[in-house]
Design an enzyme around this catalytic site. Sequence first.
Site, PDB file in Angstrom:
ATOM      1  CD  GLU A  18      -2.878  -0.427  -4.259  1.00 14.59           C
ATOM      2  OE1 GLU A  18      -2.089  -0.058  -5.166  1.00 14.59           O
ATOM      3  OE2 GLU A  18      -2.501  -0.910  -3.185  1.00 14.59           O
TER       4      GLU A  18
ATOM      5  CB  CYS B 235      -0.883  -0.040   1.239  1.00 12.57           C
ATOM      6  SG  CYS B 235      -1.679   1.485   1.755  1.00 12.57           S
TER       7      CYS B 235
END
Length: 235
Positions: free
Chosen positions: A105, A2
């Site tokens: 993302e 992440c």
Amino acid sequence: MCGRYATSRSAGDLSALFESSDETGGVDPDFNVAPTDPVPLVRLAPEGHRLLSAGRWGLVPHWSRTPAGAARMINARAETVATSRAYAPSFARRRCLVPADGWYEWVREPNGRRQPYYMTPVDGSVLAFAGIWSVWGSADAALLTFSVLTTAAVGELAEVHDRMPLLLPEERWASWLAPTDEPAALLAPPAPEWLAGLEIRPVSPAVGDVRNDGPGLTARVSVMGGGAAAEMTLF
């Protein structure tokens, strides 16, 4: 993953949500958290109560000569965290919760453009990433740092990225923070039923610039001819 996330709640709100005392002196909302940024985390104090602290994203092992490599250590893989020289000591004894509103993302579209998506609870509740922390430096200049654990993406999240943060439902917060002789048992991903409460939301490419901030970064946008993930609700 992440590499970017959002955390906008105040120290008071986080202290109440995580039943922790606050040592931060206040935290600023950040809708575009990037590596090495200072952000809130929840850990256990030596006395055993929960403590809301401010840590820098990117773990620096205590034996590192400098903190220069922190940006490369923002994530720890759940599959190897228990055996990694850099992460294993923290995983065994210094686990934390990393509060978040959601994370970002990017998906490569057929036209070559990278479209960002924001994963967040539909009901606006807080997320807790599984994290590990460490303190680097001398006692009078100590630097609190942390990493977010990642695991294989589940369900439709895998269409956005093959990894996701290890998300901890509230009923797992206490066990994640508590000392245990078998910490590897804590690494299971959340159940599909819990993940059903997440939304995959297309957002503005502005989030790609770390200088941009504000709630507008998390707002839904239309994706012209978007890819498979353009309008998802998980499961």
